[in-house]
Write a protein that holds these residues in place. Structure first.
Motif, PDB file in Angstrom:
ATOM      1  N   ASN A  22       3.682  14.053  13.854  1.00 33.97           N
ATOM      2  CA  ASN A  22       4.277  13.143  12.864  1.00 33.97           C
ATOM      3  C   ASN A  22       3.828  11.711  13.141  1.00 33.97           C
ATOM      4  O   ASN A  22       4.131  11.143  14.188  1.00 33.97           O
ATOM      5  N   ALA A  23       3.089  11.136  12.201  1.00 32.91           N
ATOM      6  CA  ALA A  23       2.486   9.818  12.427  1.00 32.91           C
ATOM      7  C   ALA A  23       3.527   8.751  12.776  1.00 32.91           C
ATOM      8  O   ALA A  23       3.323   7.932  13.673  1.00 32.91           O
ATOM      9  N   GLU A  24       4.645   8.781  12.046  1.00 35.96           N
ATOM     10  CA  GLU A  24       5.656   7.749  12.266  1.00 35.96           C
ATOM     11  C   GLU A  24       6.200   7.792  13.700  1.00 35.96           C
ATOM     12  O   GLU A  24       6.562   6.754  14.262  1.00 35.96           O
TER      13      GLU A  24
ATOM     14  N   ALA B 281      -5.230  12.004   0.795  1.00 34.80           N
ATOM     15  CA  ALA B 281      -5.063  11.014   1.855  1.00 34.80           C
ATOM     16  C   ALA B 281      -3.602  10.662   1.984  1.00 34.80           C
ATOM     17  O   ALA B 281      -2.888  10.613   0.995  1.00 34.80           O
ATOM     18  N   CYS B 282      -3.196  10.436   3.198  1.00 35.45           N
ATOM     19  CA  CYS B 282      -1.853   9.915   3.382  1.00 35.45           C
ATOM     20  C   CYS B 282      -1.830   8.490   2.902  1.00 35.45           C
ATOM     21  O   CYS B 282      -2.677   7.698   3.232  1.00 35.45           O
ATOM     22  N   VAL B 283      -0.866   8.148   2.139  1.00 36.77           N
ATOM     23  CA  VAL B 283      -0.769   6.782   1.640  1.00 36.77           C
ATOM     24  C   VAL B 283       0.613   6.254   1.954  1.00 36.77           C
ATOM     25  O   VAL B 283       1.609   6.910   1.702  1.00 36.77           O
TER      26      VAL B 283
ATOM     27  N   ASP C 112       0.479  14.485  10.595  1.00 35.01           N
ATOM     28  CA  ASP C 112       0.828  14.370   9.175  1.00 35.01           C
ATOM     29  C   ASP C 112       2.067  13.484   9.023  1.00 35.01           C
ATOM     30  O   ASP C 112       2.487  12.827   9.964  1.00 35.01           O
ATOM     31  N   ASP C 113       2.633  13.490   7.837  1.00 36.55           N
ATOM     32  CA  ASP C 113       3.874  12.765   7.595  1.00 36.55           C
ATOM     33  C   ASP C 113       4.984  13.768   7.349  1.00 36.55           C
ATOM     34  O   ASP C 113       5.172  14.237   6.235  1.00 36.55           O
ATOM     35  N   HIS C 114       5.680  14.122   8.411  1.00 34.38           N
ATOM     36  CA  HIS C 114       6.780  15.079   8.264  1.00 34.38           C
ATOM     37  C   HIS C 114       8.106  14.370   8.025  1.00 34.38           C
ATOM     38  O   HIS C 114       9.028  14.949   7.462  1.00 34.38           O
ATOM     39  N   ALA C 115       8.212  13.145   8.505  1.00 30.81           N
ATOM     40  CA  ALA C 115       9.436  12.363   8.272  1.00 30.81           C
ATOM     41  C   ALA C 115       9.122  10.896   8.555  1.00 30.81           C
ATOM     42  O   ALA C 115       8.257  10.573   9.368  1.00 30.81           O
ATOM     43  N   TYR C 116       9.850  10.036   7.863  1.00 30.46           N
ATOM     44  CA  TYR C 116       9.635   8.594   8.008  1.00 30.46           C
ATOM     45  C   TYR C 116      10.923   7.896   8.431  1.00 30.46           C
ATOM     46  O   TYR C 116      12.019   8.386   8.213  1.00 30.46           O
ATOM     47  N   ASN C 117      10.755   6.695   8.932  1.00 30.19           N
ATOM     48  CA  ASN C 117      11.926   5.883   9.278  1.00 30.19           C
ATOM     49  C   ASN C 117      12.795   5.598   8.060  1.00 30.19           C
ATOM     50  O   ASN C 117      14.013   5.571   8.145  1.00 30.19           O
TER      51      ASN C 117
ATOM     52  N   VAL D  75      -0.803   1.301  13.378  1.00 32.93           N
ATOM     53  CA  VAL D  75      -0.622   2.382  14.366  1.00 32.93           C
ATOM     54  C   VAL D  75      -0.332   3.703  13.657  1.00 32.93           C
ATOM     55  O   VAL D  75      -0.870   4.757  14.021  1.00 32.93           O
ATOM     56  N   HIS D  76       0.505   3.641  12.635  1.00 36.27           N
ATOM     57  CA  HIS D  76       0.829   4.857  11.860  1.00 36.27           C
ATOM     58  C   HIS D  76      -0.457   5.485  11.291  1.00 36.27           C
ATOM     59  O   HIS D  76      -0.690   6.687  11.442  1.00 36.27           O
ATOM     60  N   GLU D  77      -1.275   4.666  10.663  1.00 37.30           N
ATOM     61  CA  GLU D  77      -2.504   5.198  10.066  1.00 37.30           C
ATOM     62  C   GLU D  77      -3.468   5.701  11.139  1.00 37.30           C
ATOM     63  O   GLU D  77      -4.169   6.692  10.942  1.00 37.30           O
ATOM     64  N   LEU D  78      -3.505   5.003  12.261  1.00 38.25           N
ATOM     65  CA  LEU D  78      -4.377   5.439  13.363  1.00 38.25           C
ATOM     66  C   LEU D  78      -3.991   6.833  13.835  1.00 38.25           C
ATOM     67  O   LEU D  78      -4.857   7.621  14.223  1.00 38.25           O
ATOM     68  N   ALA D  79      -2.701   7.148  13.821  1.00 34.87           N
ATOM     69  CA  ALA D  79      -2.270   8.480  14.252  1.00 34.87           C
ATOM     70  C   ALA D  79      -2.890   9.555  13.355  1.00 34.87           C
ATOM     71  O   ALA D  79      -3.415  10.563  13.833  1.00 34.87           O
ATOM     72  N   HIS D  80      -2.885   9.327  12.047  1.00 39.34           N
ATOM     73  CA  HIS D  80      -3.559  10.274  11.138  1.00 39.34           C
ATOM     74  C   HIS D  80      -5.051  10.337  11.448  1.00 39.34           C
ATOM     75  O   HIS D  80      -5.670  11.390  11.431  1.00 39.34           O
ATOM     76  N   PHE D  81      -5.588   9.168  11.681  1.00 41.81           N
ATOM     77  CA  PHE D  81      -7.030   8.987  11.807  1.00 41.81           C
ATOM     78  C   PHE D  81      -7.606   9.733  13.008  1.00 41.81           C
ATOM     79  O   PHE D  81      -8.697  10.283  12.943  1.00 41.81           O
TER      80      PHE D  81
HETATM   81 ZN   LIG Z   1       1.263   8.491   6.842  1.00 36.46          ZN
END
Ligand SMILES: [Zn+2]
Length: 347
Positions: A327-329, A10-12, A303-308, A289-295
């Motif tokens: 990319n969820a972010e 899971a993405c955490v 997925d999580d390819h890069a974060y702020n 919103v970030h988690e909803l994108a995965h969802f």
């Molecule tokens: Zn994530």
């Protein structure tokens, strides 16, 4: 400061505690209130340009029925039909009585001013009584609802931003008078976060973005929770140092679950962890919103390819256009900026 890790596939999204004296979570950015502007009248006998209609529909959806709005279930599709005309009239009856209910929203007139006055208030619109109270970690039910409602409003703003660009997607850049409504302006956030232009035909990628935000809205329309809280649960694992987690495509995994540390974890759920408590309301909504994108990402995994937190101008800017779409972010940033007109607060 945030770190991220993966638990059980899971993405955490994970937080390290702030050191004392560093101050509380960042204050919410001053709300621009998502003020709206239209070029031509919308409603009965209005000119009803798609971009204008989108703005008005989005505004009505963000305003609670108790305040004359249509509420978050109202469809934002850019087309002015009987439902939109009716929603405009209901809003006018509420605020101006029958005499003011001509069913038309005109630039600079009282209906538009009233819509903007209501949107400008920072408190989330709230009309429906809480469903069964749940204990979301140390987040209270009102806090949970506030974060979810805020996230919902950002998602509506994101949809409005995308829909406003759709009619001009294939426009070759001819200046058509009002610069604020020109293609460059309407494409600005899409290009900033998803690099739509200059990478082949934009239609398919914009459709994907639209689908993601549309599904996010559908999460809130699921049965079992008036505001979609049923999709959000407190983390039964009490995972420390983590803000939230969910499963890729969990939206399509209804009823499925797995065992984690002796607990049943549903795959069709977004788990909110006690650490959200220390974060500002803006950041809680951002996490939602970030988690909803995965969802909702399916069949393409978001997925999580890069974060702020990896820094301005760093990794997120170097993602290829294709990876930005996955990319969820990027979706959370786009939604935040659509609603607030600025960068999300650092956390
Ligand atoms: Zn994530």
């Amino acid at each position: 400061m945030f770190v991220y890790k993966t638990i059980g596939g899971a993405c955490v999204k994970s937080a390290t505690p702030k050191s004392q004296g560093q101050g509380a979570a960042p204050a919410p950015a001053p709300s621009l209130g998502g003020a709206i502007a239209i070029q031509h009248p919308v409603g009965l006998r209005g000119r009803n340009l798609m971009a204008d209609v989108t703005q008005i529909q989005s505004a009505l959806a963000r305003i609670a029925p108790a305040e004359g709005g249509a509420g978050p279930r109202f469809e934002v599709d850019g087309h002015c039909g009987p439902k939109t005309n009716n929603a405009i009239q209901q809003f006018q009856i509420k605020h101006f009585g029958w005499k003011g209910a001509d069913g038309l929203v005109e630039p600079g007139r009282q209906t538009l001013q009233k819509l903007n006055a209501l949107l400008a208030r920072t408190a989330p619109a709230s009309v429906v009584a809480p469903t069964t109270p749940t204990n979301t970690g140390s987040l209270t039910q009102p806090e949970l609802r506030a974060a979810i409602e805020l996230a919902q409003r950002w998602i509506l703003s994101a949809q409005a931003t995308v829909l406003a660009a759709v009619p001009l997607l294939h426009d070759t850049g001819r200046v058509d008078g009002l610069q604020a409504f020109g293609r460059d302006a309407r494409m600005r956030l899409l290009n900033k976060h998803f690099q739509i232009d200059g990478h082949g035909i934009p239609t398919h990628r914009v459709q994907l973005i639209l689908r993601v935000f549309d599904r996010m809205r559908q999460v809130f329309q699921r049965p079992g929770g008036m505001w979609g809280e049923s999709a959000f649960e407190p983390d039964p694992l009490h995972t420390p140092g983590v803000a939230a987690y969910t499963w890729w495509g969990g939206f399509f995994l209804g009823g499925q679950s797995r065992k984690e540390a002796g607990h049943t974890i549903r795959l069709d759920t977004i788990y909110l962890c006690p650490d959200l408590k220390r974060l500002s309301e803006d950041i809680r909504a951002f996490v939602v919103v970030h988690e909803l994108a995965h969802f909702v990402g399916h069949p393409e995994y978001i997925d999580d390819h890069a974060y702020n937190f990896q820094g301005k101008g760093a990794k997120i800017q170097r993602l290829t256009p294709q990876l930005r779409l996955l990319n969820a972010e990027s979706y959370a940033n786009f939604a935040f900026e659509s609603a607030r007109g600025g960068e999300p607060p650092a956390f």
